[in-house]
Design a protein around this motif. Structure first.
Motif, PDB file in Angstrom:
ATOM      1  N   SER A   1       0.834  -1.206   0.000  1.00 11.55           N
ATOM      2  CA  SER A   1       0.000   0.000   0.000  1.00 11.55           C
ATOM      3  C   SER A   1       0.872   1.260   0.000  1.00 11.55           C
ATOM      4  CB  SER A   1      -0.924   0.003   1.213  1.00 11.55           C
ATOM      5  OG  SER A   1      -0.181  -0.064   2.402  1.00 11.55           O
ATOM      6  N   HIS A   2       2.123   1.110   0.443  1.00 10.61           N
ATOM      7  CA  HIS A   2       3.061   2.233   0.455  1.00 10.61           C
ATOM      8  C   HIS A   2       4.401   1.756  -0.090  1.00 10.61           C
ATOM      9  CE1 HIS A   2       0.112   3.701   3.382  1.00 10.61           C
ATOM     10  NE2 HIS A   2       0.552   4.906   3.119  1.00 10.61           N
ATOM     11  N   VAL A   3       4.959   2.536  -1.000  1.00  9.89           N
ATOM     12  CA  VAL A   3       6.291   2.283  -1.528  1.00  9.89           C
ATOM     13  C   VAL A   3       7.086   3.569  -1.419  1.00  9.89           C
ATOM     14  CG1 VAL A   3       7.612   1.795  -3.621  1.00  9.89           C
ATOM     15  CG2 VAL A   3       5.573   0.439  -3.100  1.00  9.89           C
ATOM     16  N   SER A   4       8.297   3.446  -0.908  1.00  9.16           N
ATOM     17  CA  SER A   4       9.152   4.612  -0.737  1.00  9.16           C
ATOM     18  C   SER A   4      10.453   4.389  -1.504  1.00  9.16           C
ATOM     19  CB  SER A   4       9.449   4.827   0.746  1.00  9.16           C
ATOM     20  OG  SER A   4      10.282   5.941   0.942  1.00  9.16           O
ATOM     21  N   VAL A   5      10.842   5.370  -2.302  1.00  9.91           N
ATOM     22  CA  VAL A   5      12.087   5.276  -3.063  1.00  9.91           C
ATOM     23  C   VAL A   5      12.837   6.592  -2.955  1.00  9.91           C
ATOM     24  CG1 VAL A   5      11.103   3.618  -4.696  1.00  9.91           C
ATOM     25  CG2 VAL A   5      11.077   6.062  -5.239  1.00  9.91           C
ATOM     26  N   SER A   6      14.106   6.543  -3.269  1.00 11.72           N
ATOM     27  CA  SER A   6      14.907   7.758  -3.334  1.00 11.72           C
ATOM     28  C   SER A   6      14.812   8.346  -4.733  1.00 11.72           C
ATOM     29  CB  SER A   6      16.365   7.461  -2.995  1.00 11.72           C
ATOM     30  OG  SER A   6      16.490   6.959  -1.680  1.00 11.72           O
ATOM     31  N   GLU A   7      14.965   9.636  -4.823  1.00 10.88           N
ATOM     32  CA  GLU A   7      14.975  10.287  -6.129  1.00 10.88           C
ATOM     33  C   GLU A   7      16.071   9.678  -6.988  1.00 10.88           C
ATOM     34  OE1 GLU A   7      15.593  14.511  -5.939  1.00 10.88           O
ATOM     35  OE2 GLU A   7      14.414  14.858  -7.762  1.00 10.88           O
ATOM     36  N   GLY A   8      15.740   9.324  -8.217  1.00  9.72           N
ATOM     37  CA  GLY A   8      16.693   8.709  -9.118  1.00  9.72           C
ATOM     38  C   GLY A   8      16.680   7.187  -9.090  1.00  9.72           C
ATOM     39  N   ALA A   9      16.013   6.604  -8.112  1.00 11.36           N
ATOM     40  CA  ALA A   9      15.945   5.142  -8.001  1.00 11.36           C
ATOM     41  C   ALA A   9      14.831   4.583  -8.864  1.00 11.36           C
ATOM     42  CB  ALA A   9      15.742   4.735  -6.542  1.00 11.36           C
ATOM     43  N   LEU A  10      14.898   3.271  -9.067  1.00  7.97           N
ATOM     44  CA  LEU A  10      13.874   2.573  -9.838  1.00  7.97           C
ATOM     45  C   LEU A  10      12.559   2.554  -9.070  1.00  7.97           C
ATOM     46  CD1 LEU A  10      13.043   0.538 -12.171  1.00  7.97           C
ATOM     47  CD2 LEU A  10      13.738  -1.266 -10.558  1.00  7.97           C
ATOM     48  N   VAL A  11      11.484   2.780  -9.798  1.00 10.80           N
ATOM     49  CA  VAL A  11      10.151   2.639  -9.237  1.00 10.80           C
ATOM     50  C   VAL A  11       9.540   1.349  -9.756  1.00 10.80           C
ATOM     51  CG1 VAL A  11       7.806   3.598  -9.133  1.00 10.80           C
ATOM     52  CG2 VAL A  11       9.793   5.130  -9.091  1.00 10.80           C
ATOM     53  N   LEU A  12       9.023   0.519  -8.834  1.00  9.54           N
ATOM     54  CA  LEU A  12       8.336  -0.712  -9.208  1.00  9.54           C
ATOM     55  C   LEU A  12       7.076  -0.818  -8.369  1.00  9.54           C
ATOM     56  CD1 LEU A  12       7.958  -3.503 -10.505  1.00  9.54           C
ATOM     57  CD2 LEU A  12       9.497  -4.433  -8.760  1.00  9.54           C
ATOM     58  N   LEU A  13       5.933  -0.742  -9.009  1.00  8.95           N
ATOM     59  CA  LEU A  13       4.654  -0.891  -8.342  1.00  8.95           C
ATOM     60  C   LEU A  13       3.976  -2.135  -8.905  1.00  8.95           C
ATOM     61  CD1 LEU A  13       3.378   2.822  -8.396  1.00  8.95           C
ATOM     62  CD2 LEU A  13       4.848   1.684  -6.733  1.00  8.95           C
TER      63      LEU A  13
END
Lengths: 113, 115
Positions: free
Chosen positions: A9-21
């Motif tokens: 329900s929540h995903v946290s990433v750093s700026e510039g990192a890969l996003v995977l939902l």
């Protein structure tokens, strides 16, 4: 009946990192699949959709998703996250009946500087 | 082209009252769908209209109703409001056929608070 499950329900990433939902669906017929994004106090905006043909679908803002029938999945990715990507993301499957989308519960994406 | 518009954007009502929400689809779109969004239940389909006819309906009580006019504008009505009706109500429009592969374009929603 069709259903959609969004893992996390929540995903946290750093700026510039890969996003995977992640999105998995259940459907008794070939599905039409959608990803929408919702910013605070706004409606839903279409990111991309899969109907037929190429299984890798490219959308707006650098997002893409791959339809994998064998895994009943339609995961959303973006190679490099931007602060402006912070929002809630919804995966949806189209019902064969008129005008009805079945949505997952949504994933809130947070992007850290 | 103008997008889907919804009025009003915010509404406060008390239990037992009724409310009418309005949706103007994108020009040329003839199918309008309505959804309720709540933190607990997420996004749920209410009903869909095409050419002034309700073609599809979700699992909501009869207190929830709608209609569509000849210009494709749509209204939804909720009678005898309950606290649980507090939600963001979204409408979406799509092209003529309303087929299952068509993209639905969403309005900004009407946020209803029932006290």
């Amino acid at each position: 009946a069709q259903s959609v499950t969004q893992l996390g329900s929540h995903v946290s990433v750093s700026e510039g990192a890969l996003v995977l939902l992640r999105c998995n669906y259940s459907s008794s017929v070939p599905p039409y699949l959608f990803w929408y994004v919702q910013y605070p106090n706004q409606g839903l905006q279409l990111l991309l959709k899969y109907t037929t043909g190429a299984t890798l679908v490219k959308g707006i803002n650098g997002f893409e998703a791959e339809f994998k029938k064998s895994e009943t999945s339609f995961h959303l990715t973006k190679p490099s996250a931007h602060m402006s990507d912070a929002a809630e993301y919804f995966c949806a499957v189209s019902d064969l009946s008129y005008g009805k989308l079945t949505f997952g519960q949504g994933t809130i994406l947070t992007v850290h500087p | 082209k103008a997008g889907v518009t919804q009025t009003p954007r915010y509404l406060i009502k008390t239990r037992g009252q009724q409310v009418t929400l309005s949706c103007s689809p994108i020009s040329g779109h003839r199918s309008v769908s309505w959804y309720q969004q709540t933190p607990g239940q997420g996004l749920q389909f209410l009903f869909e209209y095409f050419s002034e006819t309700q073609r599809n309906k979700g699992n909501f009580p009869g207190r929830f109703s709608g209609r569509q006019f000849s210009n494709s504008r749509s209204e939804m009505n909720v009678s005898t409001l309950e606290l649980g009706d507090s939600a963001l109500y979204l409408c979406a429009s799509s092209l003529a056929t309303g087929g299952s592969q068509e993209t639905q374009y969403f309005g900004p929603g009407t946020r209803l608070l029932v006290l």
